[in-house]
Every structure is written in C-alpha cells, then in structure tokens.
Design an enzyme around this catalytic site. Structure first.
Site, mmCIF file in Angstrom:
data_model
loop_
_atom_site.group_PDB
_atom_site.id
_atom_site.type_symbol
_atom_site.label_atom_id
_atom_site.label_comp_id
_atom_site.label_asym_id
_atom_site.label_seq_id
_atom_site.Cartn_x
_atom_site.Cartn_y
_atom_site.Cartn_z
ATOM 1 N N ARG A 125 21.206 50.318 47.470
ATOM 2 C CA ARG A 125 19.914 50.988 47.211
ATOM 3 C C ARG A 125 18.950 50.125 46.394
ATOM 4 O O ARG A 125 18.050 50.638 45.740
ATOM 5 C CB ARG A 125 20.105 52.344 46.529
ATOM 6 C CG ARG A 125 20.888 53.296 47.388
ATOM 7 C CD ARG A 125 20.669 54.735 46.974
ATOM 8 N NE ARG A 125 21.446 55.612 47.834
ATOM 9 C CZ ARG A 125 22.726 55.902 47.649
ATOM 10 N NH1 ARG A 125 23.378 55.393 46.620
ATOM 11 N NH2 ARG A 125 23.349 56.698 48.471
ATOM 12 N N LYS A 147 5.826 43.558 50.767
ATOM 13 C CA LYS A 147 6.178 44.143 52.075
ATOM 14 C C LYS A 147 7.398 43.422 52.617
ATOM 15 O O LYS A 147 7.434 42.182 52.652
ATOM 16 C CB LYS A 147 5.027 43.959 53.069
ATOM 17 C CG LYS A 147 3.928 44.988 52.941
ATOM 18 C CD LYS A 147 3.021 44.870 54.151
ATOM 19 C CE LYS A 147 1.759 45.661 53.986
ATOM 20 N NZ LYS A 147 0.813 45.423 55.080
ATOM 21 N N GLU A 194 -5.057 31.755 56.896
ATOM 22 C CA GLU A 194 -5.027 32.847 55.907
ATOM 23 C C GLU A 194 -5.763 32.414 54.631
ATOM 24 O O GLU A 194 -6.380 33.238 53.953
ATOM 25 C CB GLU A 194 -3.575 33.254 55.568
ATOM 26 C CG GLU A 194 -2.741 33.731 56.754
ATOM 27 C CD GLU A 194 -3.145 35.112 57.317
ATOM 28 O OE1 GLU A 194 -4.012 35.792 56.740
ATOM 29 O OE2 GLU A 194 -2.571 35.495 58.374
ATOM 30 N N LYS A 236 -4.822 37.162 47.069
ATOM 31 C CA LYS A 236 -3.953 38.239 47.556
ATOM 32 C C LYS A 236 -3.354 39.009 46.373
ATOM 33 O O LYS A 236 -3.299 40.242 46.391
ATOM 34 C CB LYS A 236 -2.835 37.693 48.454
ATOM 35 C CG LYS A 236 -1.884 38.810 48.861
ATOM 36 C CD LYS A 236 -1.279 38.717 50.213
ATOM 37 C CE LYS A 236 -0.482 39.979 50.525
ATOM 38 N NZ LYS A 236 0.420 39.860 51.641
ATOM 39 N N GLU A 246 -1.381 49.800 50.142
ATOM 40 C CA GLU A 246 -2.335 49.723 51.250
ATOM 41 C C GLU A 246 -3.046 51.058 51.509
ATOM 42 O O GLU A 246 -3.045 51.571 52.624
ATOM 43 C CB GLU A 246 -1.625 49.231 52.526
ATOM 44 C CG GLU A 246 -2.592 48.604 53.515
ATOM 45 C CD GLU A 246 -1.905 47.763 54.578
ATOM 46 O OE1 GLU A 246 -0.687 47.560 54.515
ATOM 47 O OE2 GLU A 246 -2.635 47.292 55.460
ATOM 48 N N ARG A 250 -6.642 46.865 50.046
ATOM 49 C CA ARG A 250 -5.705 45.937 50.693
ATOM 50 C C ARG A 250 -6.078 45.723 52.162
ATOM 51 O O ARG A 250 -5.754 44.695 52.749
ATOM 52 C CB ARG A 250 -4.266 46.449 50.563
ATOM 53 C CG ARG A 250 -3.222 45.399 50.860
ATOM 54 C CD ARG A 250 -1.873 45.776 50.284
ATOM 55 N NE ARG A 250 -0.834 44.864 50.738
ATOM 56 C CZ ARG A 250 0.388 44.808 50.213
ATOM 57 N NH1 ARG A 250 0.709 45.569 49.205
ATOM 58 N NH2 ARG A 250 1.283 43.961 50.674
ATOM 59 N N ASN A 254 -7.089 42.378 56.198
ATOM 60 C CA ASN A 254 -7.020 42.399 57.666
ATOM 61 C C ASN A 254 -8.232 41.746 58.308
ATOM 62 O O ASN A 254 -8.402 41.818 59.527
ATOM 63 C CB ASN A 254 -6.886 43.836 58.177
ATOM 64 C CG ASN A 254 -5.548 44.424 57.775
ATOM 65 O OD1 ASN A 254 -4.537 43.736 57.819
ATOM 66 N ND2 ASN A 254 -5.544 45.668 57.348
ATOM 67 N N HIS A 257 -7.908 40.147 61.639
ATOM 68 C CA HIS A 257 -6.594 40.498 62.173
ATOM 69 C C HIS A 257 -6.630 41.471 63.349
ATOM 70 O O HIS A 257 -5.701 41.482 64.154
ATOM 71 C CB HIS A 257 -5.685 41.045 61.062
ATOM 72 C CG HIS A 257 -5.069 39.945 60.237
ATOM 73 N ND1 HIS A 257 -5.831 39.052 59.519
ATOM 74 C CD2 HIS A 257 -3.777 39.578 60.039
ATOM 75 C CE1 HIS A 257 -5.027 38.199 58.895
ATOM 76 N NE2 HIS A 257 -3.776 38.488 59.204
HETATM 77 N N1 LIG Z 1 5.409 40.517 54.136
HETATM 78 C C1 LIG Z 1 4.150 40.224 54.414
HETATM 79 O O1 LIG Z 1 3.216 40.650 53.732
HETATM 80 C C2 LIG Z 1 3.861 39.321 55.560
HETATM 81 C C3 LIG Z 1 2.576 38.772 55.714
HETATM 82 C C4 LIG Z 1 2.361 37.885 56.770
HETATM 83 C C5 LIG Z 1 3.386 37.566 57.646
HETATM 84 N N2 LIG Z 1 4.608 38.121 57.467
HETATM 85 C C6 LIG Z 1 5.721 37.783 58.376
HETATM 86 O O2 LIG Z 1 6.008 36.407 58.187
HETATM 87 C C7 LIG Z 1 6.472 35.828 59.401
HETATM 88 C C8 LIG Z 1 5.693 34.563 59.654
HETATM 89 O O3 LIG Z 1 5.894 33.728 58.541
HETATM 90 P P1 LIG Z 1 5.588 32.182 58.532
HETATM 91 O O4 LIG Z 1 4.276 31.898 59.143
HETATM 92 O O5 LIG Z 1 5.857 31.731 57.152
HETATM 93 O O6 LIG Z 1 6.598 31.587 59.587
HETATM 94 P P2 LIG Z 1 8.181 31.577 59.764
HETATM 95 O O7 LIG Z 1 8.880 32.142 58.611
HETATM 96 O O8 LIG Z 1 8.393 32.183 61.101
HETATM 97 O O9 LIG Z 1 8.449 30.004 59.827
HETATM 98 C C9 LIG Z 1 7.815 29.221 60.817
HETATM 99 C C10 LIG Z 1 8.689 28.048 61.215
HETATM 100 O O10 LIG Z 1 8.727 27.087 60.145
HETATM 101 C C11 LIG Z 1 10.076 26.762 59.811
HETATM 102 N N3 LIG Z 1 10.052 26.389 58.401
HETATM 103 C C12 LIG Z 1 9.852 27.196 57.327
HETATM 104 N N4 LIG Z 1 9.733 26.456 56.217
HETATM 105 C C13 LIG Z 1 9.876 25.174 56.587
HETATM 106 C C14 LIG Z 1 9.825 23.938 55.890
HETATM 107 N N5 LIG Z 1 9.537 23.878 54.581
HETATM 108 N N6 LIG Z 1 10.055 22.802 56.588
HETATM 109 C C15 LIG Z 1 10.296 22.839 57.933
HETATM 110 N N7 LIG Z 1 10.300 23.961 58.656
HETATM 111 C C16 LIG Z 1 10.088 25.108 57.985
HETATM 112 C C17 LIG Z 1 10.862 28.005 60.184
HETATM 113 O O11 LIG Z 1 12.212 27.707 60.396
HETATM 114 C C18 LIG Z 1 10.149 28.423 61.479
HETATM 115 O O12 LIG Z 1 10.618 27.640 62.546
HETATM 116 C C19 LIG Z 1 6.318 36.884 60.472
HETATM 117 O O13 LIG Z 1 7.585 37.433 60.757
HETATM 118 C C20 LIG Z 1 5.400 37.925 59.840
HETATM 119 O O14 LIG Z 1 5.677 39.237 60.324
HETATM 120 C C21 LIG Z 1 4.870 38.966 56.442
#
Ligand SMILES: NC(=O)c1ccc[n+]([C@@H]2O[C@H](COP(=O)([O-])OP(=O)(O)OC[C@H]3O[C@@H](n4cnc5c(N)ncnc54)[C@H](O)[C@@H]3O)[C@@H](O)[C@H]2O)c1
Length: 371
Positions: A125, A147, A194, A236, A246, A250, A254, A257
């Site tokens: 939990r 999130k 972003e 952010k 949100e 917040r 978007n 987006h």
């Molecule tokens: N929680 C939130 O508020 C929030 C906000 C935006 C996006 N997200 C989520 O985040 C995800 C996208 O995140 P992202 O853009 O960071 O991409 P990702 O986590 O999908 O990573 C992108 C690629 O980069 C690689 N990678 C990561 N760090 C690396 C490094 N230092 N060196 C080499 N390769 C590396 C990963 O293995 C992957 O192949 C989505 O699933 C999305 O839904 C969440």
C-alpha cells in the site's frame, strides 16, 4: 560536483529536485543530505536496460552506504509498460523481504518512472520512491508531479495508455545531466519540445535563454542542458505545486497536447511524443492567431525556436485533417464532448479555450500540413 536544488512544495508532500553532473555515482550521499535514510534500508532499483551501467554505479554507492539492494532491469517499450513489469518489481521487493520501510528507486525515462512509481505506490500500500530520470523529458516533466501508471490492453488488443495508475509523489528526484550523454539525439530533441512548451507558459526570460542556447541544446551540449533543466523543471514544479491533482492550472501543461495526441496516434507517422507535441504547439499557436488571441510574430517565434531545437513543425507525411480533428474530439481533456484547447496568448501566458471556432481549428490543421 555542483548541484542545483529546487524545492517542490506539493501540499502535504514537499519534495525536491537535485540537478547536477555525476550524481548517480553519489546517490547515497545525495539522498542522505535530503534526509532520506539509506543505511540498513532495503532499496529496490528498477532501471531501464539502456542505463544499466549508471544503475550499477548507483547501486554500488547505496551498498557502500549500508543499504540492502535488489535490481530489476526493464525494457522501456510501451508494450512492456504493463502490470507484468510492475509484478517483477514487487517480486524483487519480496525476494529481499522488503517491508514498509523499503524504498523504490526508478532509474530511466518517463516510462520506467511511471512503472516503478506505480509499483512503489502499491507495494504494501505504498513505500517511498526516489526518481532518477535519465531522459530530458523525464527530468523536466515526467519525474515531477507524482503521476504514475501502466498501460492496459484494450478488448481489441490495442494499448490503452496510462489507464491504471496513481498519484504518488517521490521523496526526491535526482537529475544527473551526465546520463543524457548516451540518450539518442532524437529522444533528446523530443524532450526539448516540452521545454519549449514550458518556456511559452513561463515567459520571455526562459524563452530567450532557449533561443540563444538552441543550437547547443539540439546537439546535446551538457553545459547548455545543465542550464536548461533546472529552469524548465521549475515551471512544471510550480504548476503542480499549485494544482497537484489536475483540477485547474495543471491543464496549462497540455499546451500543444490536444493537437499533439491526435497527431501522435496517427500510425503512419511514427512520431515520438515530443515531436508530435512540437507540431501540436505550432498548430495551437496558429489557432490562437486565427482566434485573435496571439500576435503572428509570437507564433512565428515559437515555430522558429522549435525548428532551431531540431524538431519538426509540420507533419512529415500527408494526413487527413478530418481524421485528426475527429481524434481531437476524443481527447480526454474534452469536457462533455466540448473541445477544450490550451492556447498561447503571448510568450508567458496561456488560456484554456472551450469550443474554439471550427474554422480556426481547420486553419491550424492546414498550417501543419493536414489535408
Ligand atoms: N508521469 C508523467 O507525468 C508523464 C509525463 C510525460 C510522459 N510520461 C510517460 O513517459 C514515457 C515517455 O518517457 P520518455 O520520453 O522519457 O521516454 P522513455 O522512457 O520511453 O525512453 C525513451 C528511450 O530512451 C532510452 N533511454 C532512457 N534513458 C536513456 C539514456 N540516458 N541513455 C540511452 N538511452 C536512454 C529508453 O530505454 C527508451 O528506449 C511515456 O510512457 C509517457 O506516458 C509520463
């Protein structure tokens, strides 16, 4: 080792972000300085397979400080952002008899951050979480705001993104700029989208700083990134501190987006999220000009900055405007079927517009090349 510390004042869950270079190897001391106990603590490290070396260094620093550790290496694909992966993190925690005093460290991009964050939110939990983002997008966006979640498979076999999740604030977020050295250039630039969005929301100072650093940022210059990350993440952090769940401001985040999601889900384009957001920001700016909200000169500046960051500003292949418009109607931010767009009013101000004039939306879609 220089560090910048940013306080994030989430009501009832104050946390902070530490930005600097070479931080992963010194994770234990950074955590201790932030008041997070390490010695005699069970720590489960969930890491992205592409940062396994950095995760090993972090693990060594934690062991040397007296932590008992377990490490789970995960693949960062949206298919693998699943309950199976969460269960692997829970199993690793059970294998080292982690109790409620345990801590989960999420080391990777936003995908691993969301997954491991959800595992931390639900194991017994809820146990403590530290985010160690390794993509630019995660440093300035995903790792801030609490999130977490996973994708679910829909009855037709397609992926429903982030359909199960929880708000779970990390105790600390540690952004080691050096980890960006291995990030593929395309992923890095996607993160810059972003940052441009944050600069449009925030104002001239950050926007001008990005304009002057754009050529260095798009080439992955670590000094330029070290300047950008704290400034962009602060935007952010400030917004989510005001609106953690949100319910109000917040939604500003978007910007770009609603157009972006509708573009991103076009299978023929194969765009990264940040690339779709870049094109979406151009569409939002054009829509705002059409509605008389934004000066055409400001819209042109936004487009120029995105372009200077190496991002696309029009669709890479022809797409039906009607299909994109239809997908926009299903955006989860549409309230009771009414399209709601976050549009820029100037560099430094955005506005939520409900039911914008259809002609303005169509002109914006035409401006990015939808036919
Ligand atoms: N929680 C939130 O508020 C929030 C906000 C935006 C996006 N997200 C989520 O985040 C995800 C996208 O995140 P992202 O853009 O960071 O991409 P990702 O986590 O999908 O990573 C992108 C690629 O980069 C690689 N990678 C990561 N760090 C690396 C490094 N230092 N060196 C080499 N390769 C590396 C990963 O293995 C992957 O192949 C989505 O699933 C999305 O839904 C969440």
């Amino acid at each position: 080792m220089t560090e910048t510390r940013i306080a994030i004042d989430i009501p009832d869950h104050p946390t902070s972000l530490v930005v600097g270079r070479g931080l992963s190897s010194n994770l234990a001391s950074i955590m201790s300085r932030a008041g997070i106990a390490v010695s005699n603590r069970t720590v489960v490290i969930a890491c992205d397979a592409n940062v396994a070396t950095q995760a090993e260094r972090a693990e060594s620093s934690l062991r040397a400080a007296g932590a008992a550790t377990a490490r789970v290496v995960l693949s960062a694909t949206e298919r693998d952002k699943s309950m199976d992966a969460v269960a692997r993190i829970w199993s690793a925690a059970l294998s080292v008899k982690a109790d409620r005093s345990a801590l989960v460290i999420a080391m990777g991009g936003g995908l691993i951050g969301d997954l491991a964050g959800f595992a931390a939110a639900t194991y017994l939990r809820g146990v403590d979480l530290v985010q160690v983002p390794t993509t630019l997008l995660a440093m300035v966006d995903a790792a801030i705001g609490g999130k977490t979640g996973v994708n679910l498979t829909l009855p037709d076999g397609s992926l429903g993104k982030n359909l199960a999740g929880a708000f779970w604030q990390p105790k600390l977020t540690v952004a080691d700029i050096e980890t960006l050295a291995t990030l593929p250039r395309r992923e890095l630039r996607a993160g810059l989208a972003e940052c441009v969005k944050h600069a449009v929301i925030d104002g001239e100072q950050l926007f001008r700083a990005m304009e002057s650093d754009a050529p260095r940022l798009s080439e992955g210059d670590l000094a330029a990134l070290e300047r950008l990350v704290p400034a962009s993440a602060t935007v952010k952090a400030r917004i989510v501190s005001r609106d953690p769940f949100e319910r109000g401001d917040r939604a500003w985040l978007n910007l770009g987006h609603t157009f972006g999601h509708a573009i991103e889900t076009e299978p023929s384009l194969e765009l990264l999220h940040g690339e779709a957001v870049a094109i979406g920001c151009v569409a939002a700016a054009r829509c705002a000009v059409e509605l008389g909200l934004l000066a055409a000169t400001d819209a042109a500046r936004i487009e120029r900055l995105l372009c200077a960051c190496g991002l696309p500003t029009t669709l890479p292949a022809p797409v039906s405007a009607a299909a994109v418009r239809e997908r926009m109607a299903y955006d989860k931010k549409s309230a009771h079927g009414t399209l709601r767009l976050v549009l820029p009013r100037s560099i430094g101000a955005v506005e939520i517009v409900a039911a914008p004039a259809e002609q303005a939306v169509r002109t914006a879609l035409a401006a990015i090349g939808a036919r």
